[in-house]
Design a protein around this motif. Structure first.
Motif, PDB file in Angstrom:
ATOM      1  N   ALA A 341       0.813  -1.219   0.000  1.00 59.95           N
ATOM      2  CA  ALA A 341       0.000   0.000   0.000  1.00 59.95           C
ATOM      3  C   ALA A 341       0.841   1.261   0.000  1.00 59.95           C
ATOM      4  CB  ALA A 341      -0.932  -0.001   1.211  1.00 59.95           C
ATOM      5  N   GLY A 342       2.162   1.119  -0.028  1.00 60.92           N
ATOM      6  CA  GLY A 342       3.041   2.283  -0.122  1.00 60.92           C
ATOM      7  C   GLY A 342       3.164   3.074   1.162  1.00 60.92           C
ATOM      8  N   ILE A 343       2.915   2.429   2.310  1.00 59.76           N
ATOM      9  CA  ILE A 343       2.960   3.122   3.605  1.00 59.76           C
ATOM     10  C   ILE A 343       4.243   2.756   4.327  1.00 59.76           C
ATOM     11  CG2 ILE A 343       1.825   3.409   5.840  1.00 59.76           C
ATOM     12  CD1 ILE A 343      -0.808   2.579   4.442  1.00 59.76           C
ATOM     13  N   GLN A 344       4.960   3.747   4.804  1.00 57.07           N
ATOM     14  CA  GLN A 344       6.168   3.528   5.584  1.00 57.07           C
ATOM     15  C   GLN A 344       6.052   4.261   6.919  1.00 57.07           C
ATOM     16  OE1 GLN A 344       9.687   4.500   3.310  1.00 57.07           O
ATOM     17  NE2 GLN A 344       9.226   3.014   1.707  1.00 57.07           N
ATOM     18  N   ILE A 345       6.606   3.649   7.971  1.00 53.80           N
ATOM     19  CA  ILE A 345       6.492   4.171   9.333  1.00 53.80           C
ATOM     20  C   ILE A 345       7.884   4.376   9.918  1.00 53.80           C
ATOM     21  CG2 ILE A 345       5.511   3.773  11.628  1.00 53.80           C
ATOM     22  CD1 ILE A 345       3.399   3.919   9.504  1.00 53.80           C
ATOM     23  N   ASP A 346       8.101   5.539  10.503  1.00 56.71           N
ATOM     24  CA  ASP A 346       9.342   5.806  11.246  1.00 56.71           C
ATOM     25  C   ASP A 346       9.016   5.658  12.731  1.00 56.71           C
ATOM     26  OD1 ASP A 346      11.572   6.873  12.545  1.00 56.71           O
ATOM     27  OD2 ASP A 346      11.953   8.336  10.951  1.00 56.71           O
ATOM     28  N   GLU A 347       9.199   4.459  13.248  1.00 57.43           N
ATOM     29  CA  GLU A 347       8.786   4.174  14.630  1.00 57.43           C
ATOM     30  C   GLU A 347       9.616   4.944  15.650  1.00 57.43           C
ATOM     31  OE1 GLU A 347       7.669  -0.009  15.493  1.00 57.43           O
ATOM     32  OE2 GLU A 347       8.369  -0.380  13.432  1.00 57.43           O
ATOM     33  N   THR A 348      10.903   5.138  15.371  1.00 57.70           N
ATOM     34  CA  THR A 348      11.753   5.888  16.304  1.00 57.70           C
ATOM     35  C   THR A 348      11.296   7.336  16.398  1.00 57.70           C
ATOM     36  OG1 THR A 348      13.642   4.462  15.790  1.00 57.70           O
ATOM     37  CG2 THR A 348      14.107   6.598  16.809  1.00 57.70           C
ATOM     38  N   LEU A 349      11.028   7.950  15.280  1.00 55.32           N
ATOM     39  CA  LEU A 349      10.568   9.334  15.260  1.00 55.32           C
ATOM     40  C   LEU A 349       9.255   9.473  16.029  1.00 55.32           C
ATOM     41  CD1 LEU A 349      11.053  12.207  14.094  1.00 55.32           C
ATOM     42  CD2 LEU A 349       9.640  11.519  12.134  1.00 55.32           C
ATOM     43  N   ILE A 350       8.359   8.527  15.837  1.00 52.27           N
ATOM     44  CA  ILE A 350       7.055   8.585  16.508  1.00 52.27           C
ATOM     45  C   ILE A 350       7.225   8.436  18.015  1.00 52.27           C
ATOM     46  CG2 ILE A 350       4.882   7.345  16.808  1.00 52.27           C
ATOM     47  CD1 ILE A 350       5.044   6.711  13.778  1.00 52.27           C
ATOM     48  N   ARG A 351       8.083   7.529  18.447  1.00 52.06           N
ATOM     49  CA  ARG A 351       8.283   7.325  19.887  1.00 52.06           C
ATOM     50  C   ARG A 351       8.859   8.566  20.556  1.00 52.06           C
ATOM     51  NH1 ARG A 351       9.993   2.029  18.487  1.00 52.06           N
ATOM     52  NH2 ARG A 351      12.142   2.776  18.377  1.00 52.06           N
ATOM     53  N   ASP A 352       9.717   9.296  19.854  1.00 49.58           N
ATOM     54  CA  ASP A 352      10.392  10.448  20.448  1.00 49.58           C
ATOM     55  C   ASP A 352       9.490  11.671  20.578  1.00 49.58           C
ATOM     56  OD1 ASP A 352      12.649   8.952  20.670  1.00 49.58           O
ATOM     57  OD2 ASP A 352      13.638   9.776  18.890  1.00 49.58           O
ATOM     58  N   ALA A 353       8.464  11.767  19.761  1.00 52.12           N
ATOM     59  CA  ALA A 353       7.578  12.938  19.810  1.00 52.12           C
ATOM     60  C   ALA A 353       6.185  12.504  19.402  1.00 52.12           C
ATOM     61  CB  ALA A 353       8.087  14.035  18.879  1.00 52.12           C
ATOM     62  N   ASN A 354       5.261  12.516  20.356  1.00 56.24           N
ATOM     63  CA  ASN A 354       3.913  12.036  20.038  1.00 56.24           C
ATOM     64  C   ASN A 354       2.857  12.823  20.809  1.00 56.24           C
ATOM     65  OD1 ASN A 354       1.785  10.564  19.074  1.00 56.24           O
ATOM     66  ND2 ASN A 354       2.063   8.880  20.519  1.00 56.24           N
ATOM     67  N   PRO A 355       2.472  14.008  20.318  1.00 56.43           N
ATOM     68  CA  PRO A 355       1.365  14.731  20.951  1.00 56.43           C
ATOM     69  C   PRO A 355       0.094  13.893  20.946  1.00 56.43           C
ATOM     70  CG  PRO A 355       2.513  16.127  19.379  1.00 56.43           C
ATOM     71  CD  PRO A 355       3.047  14.743  19.188  1.00 56.43           C
ATOM     72  N   GLN A 356      -0.745  14.099  21.947  1.00 57.70           N
ATOM     73  CA  GLN A 356      -1.952  13.299  22.100  1.00 57.70           C
ATOM     74  C   GLN A 356      -3.179  14.044  21.594  1.00 57.70           C
ATOM     75  OE1 GLN A 356      -1.759  10.004  23.333  1.00 57.70           O
ATOM     76  NE2 GLN A 356       0.406  10.519  23.029  1.00 57.70           N
ATOM     77  N   GLY A 357      -4.112  13.296  21.039  1.00 61.72           N
ATOM     78  CA  GLY A 357      -5.391  13.848  20.622  1.00 61.72           C
ATOM     79  C   GLY A 357      -6.405  12.725  20.562  1.00 61.72           C
ATOM     80  N   ASN A 358      -7.659  13.063  20.693  1.00 64.20           N
ATOM     81  CA  ASN A 358      -8.678  12.018  20.780  1.00 64.20           C
ATOM     82  C   ASN A 358      -9.944  12.460  20.065  1.00 64.20           C
ATOM     83  OD1 ASN A 358     -10.376   9.934  21.429  1.00 64.20           O
ATOM     84  ND2 ASN A 358     -10.401  10.343  23.633  1.00 64.20           N
ATOM     85  N   TRP A 359     -10.339  11.726  19.006  1.00 63.12           N
ATOM     86  CA  TRP A 359     -11.578  12.030  18.302  1.00 63.12           C
ATOM     87  C   TRP A 359     -12.782  11.967  19.246  1.00 63.12           C
ATOM     88  CZ3 TRP A 359     -12.214  14.304  13.866  1.00 63.12           C
ATOM     89  CH2 TRP A 359     -11.280  14.148  12.835  1.00 63.12           C
ATOM     90  N   ARG A 360     -12.687  11.144  20.296  1.00 62.35           N
ATOM     91  CA  ARG A 360     -13.840  10.917  21.152  1.00 62.35           C
ATOM     92  C   ARG A 360     -13.864  11.832  22.377  1.00 62.35           C
ATOM     93  NH1 ARG A 360     -17.300   7.376  20.060  1.00 62.35           N
ATOM     94  NH2 ARG A 360     -18.102   7.511  22.189  1.00 62.35           N
ATOM     95  N   GLU A 361     -13.082  12.894  22.362  1.00 64.78           N
ATOM     96  CA  GLU A 361     -13.208  13.841  23.456  1.00 64.78           C
ATOM     97  C   GLU A 361     -14.615  14.435  23.438  1.00 64.78           C
ATOM     98  OE1 GLU A 361     -11.701  18.168  22.249  1.00 64.78           O
ATOM     99  OE2 GLU A 361     -10.083  16.693  22.127  1.00 64.78           O
ATOM    100  N   GLU A 362     -15.082  14.887  24.580  1.00 68.76           N
ATOM    101  CA  GLU A 362     -16.486  15.261  24.741  1.00 68.76           C
ATOM    102  C   GLU A 362     -16.943  16.301  23.721  1.00 68.76           C
ATOM    103  OE1 GLU A 362     -20.154  14.587  26.339  1.00 68.76           O
ATOM    104  OE2 GLU A 362     -18.278  13.553  26.821  1.00 68.76           O
ATOM    105  N   ALA A 363     -16.060  17.187  23.331  1.00 72.85           N
ATOM    106  CA  ALA A 363     -16.434  18.230  22.372  1.00 72.85           C
ATOM    107  C   ALA A 363     -16.299  17.790  20.923  1.00 72.85           C
ATOM    108  CB  ALA A 363     -15.559  19.468  22.597  1.00 72.85           C
ATOM    109  N   GLY A 364     -15.816  16.571  20.709  1.00 71.12           N
ATOM    110  CA  GLY A 364     -15.511  16.125  19.359  1.00 71.12           C
ATOM    111  C   GLY A 364     -16.700  15.581  18.590  1.00 71.12           C
TER     112      GLY A 364
END
Length: 396
Positions: A341-364
């Motif tokens: 599917a042409g998808i590549q993941i940089d797992e190290t980069l993701i682990r080092d910086a990962n802001p949080q967000g949630n579609w299911r927050e009450e206002a979402g």
């Protein structure tokens, strides 16, 4: 080749704007993204993006199996959740594993997924969709102007509360997209926020000023009779299906002739899309996947569906630490030549910086308001905190 294990990665998407619909919006524009990576004894890994709900409980259904038997494994995943049911969030776990399996199969074959699935062309027609309920008019125009620069000639507005405001904003989208065609295709998405007669009155009012291509999710997803009656009373097509979690849930809509544009949520995976598309094709109906940003692999399946109409493109970027071998041009998605599917993941980069967000927050947008479908005026029934989205201050 055998499946030996899996690992999950959590990253995020920065939309760079508030995103949502009539039910609510994410003001930060930061949302979570789940990634599942299937491991094999051959060293080939399959990547799926979407929802990882219940993956731990589902994985035993495919562990030790040959990942190339994708269709059989999909049915095994459905059977594994037989008693509890595969509907709802569990279907997202099935979808992400299914997408990872298809990625594995194409990588093992050394082909891009679109070619493996039988597509003759790597181009997937699309339409622009800003998830734009919380954008002011100037921001709305800026988004669709950017999409027009990529050749898009169709756009979908999130609305459903104020017909006058929706008309004004649809016309703004029309003007922004007119660079590519004298008559852009315009769609309105109400996200299940109306009852039947409210939908008839609302759509009829909008149709006086705007030539709508379709009205999306006007009623609750299971209301086949309501959708049938609505379709018979308005000129525009009725589009729905993105939140139906299983092929069997489409049966009432299709049997009653209640849907004109058959939609699927990309988050539910590739096999689900292919099966729904085939069921729609049997009835000479077009199909349209919703939210390719949640699972870009479904674009490959759309390229192979003979009745594919147009796919929803909500963002031109990718999740943090994720690269996708595709481009947005000429009003659609141009798929690449990488195997899978042409998808590549940089797992190290993701682990080092990962802001949080949630579609299911009450206002979402994924939390249905208490008075949804019960409003008599544009602001009726809303909590004080939600009585005005930013765009209501941009009246002519």
């Amino acid at each position: 080749m055998k499946i030996t294990g899996y690992r999950t990665v959590r990253t995020h998407r920065d939309w760079r704007r508030p995103v949502g619909d009539v039910n609510g919006f994410i003001a930060s524009g930061i949302t979570e993204v789940a990634v599942v990576i299937l491991e094999t004894d051959a060293g080939i890994e399959g990547i799926g993006i979407g929802s990882d709900h219940d993956v731990a409980q589902l994985f035993p259904a495919i562990e030790g199996r040959d990942p190339r038997a994708v269709v059989s494994l999909y049915d095994a995943l459905l059977s594994h959740s037989f008693k509890a049911g595969h509907g709802g969030a569990t279907f997202g776990g099935i979808g992400i594993l299914d997408s990872a399996l298809w990625d594995l199969k194409a990588k093992a074959a050394g082909e891009p997924l679109w070619r493996l699935l039988g597509a003759a062309d790597r181009f997937v027609p699309g339409y622009a969709s800003g998830l734009d309920i919380a954008l002011g008019d100037d921001e709305l125009v800026a988004f669709y102007a950017t999409m027009a620069d990529r050749g898009f000639a169709a756009g979908k507005l999130k609305g459903g509360r104020d017909a006058g405001a929706d008309i004004r904003r649809l016309l703004l989208i029309r003007d922004a997209l007119s660079a590519n065609t004298p008559r852009p295709a315009l769609m309105l998405d109400a996200n299940e926020s109306w009852h039947l007669k409210q939908a008839v009155r609302y759509v009829s009012e909008v149709e006086v000023a705007v030539d709508l291509t379709w009205i999306e999710e006007p009623l609750r997803r299971w209301d086949a009779e309501g959708h049938r009656r609505l379709s018979s009373q308005v000129r525009t097509s009725v589009a729905t299906g993105e939140n139906l979690t299983g092929l069997e849930q489409f049966r009432p809509l299709l049997d009653q002739g209640a849907v004109d544009i058959v939609q699927t949520g990309a988050v539910w995976g590739i096999t689900h899309f292919l099966r729904v598309a085939a069921a729609a094709h049997f009835r000479d109906l077009p199909t349209s996947p919703v939210g390719l940003t949640s699972n870009p692999a479904v674009a490959h399946a759309a390229a192979a569906a003979p009745n594919h109409l147009s796919a929803e493109v909500q963002d031109l970027g990718a999740p943090f630490g994720v690269t996708v071998d595709q481009e947005y041009a000429d009003g659609g998605i141009v798929l690449g030549d990488q195997a899978g599917a042409g998808i590549q993941i940089d797992e190290t980069l993701i682990r080092d910086a990962n802001p949080q967000g949630n579609w299911r927050e009450e206002a979402g947008p994924h939390v249905r308001p208490a008075r949804a479908g019960l409003a008599m005026t544009a602001q009726d029934g809303l909590p004080a905190s939600a009585r005005a989205f930013p765009y209501t201050s941009h009246d002519d």
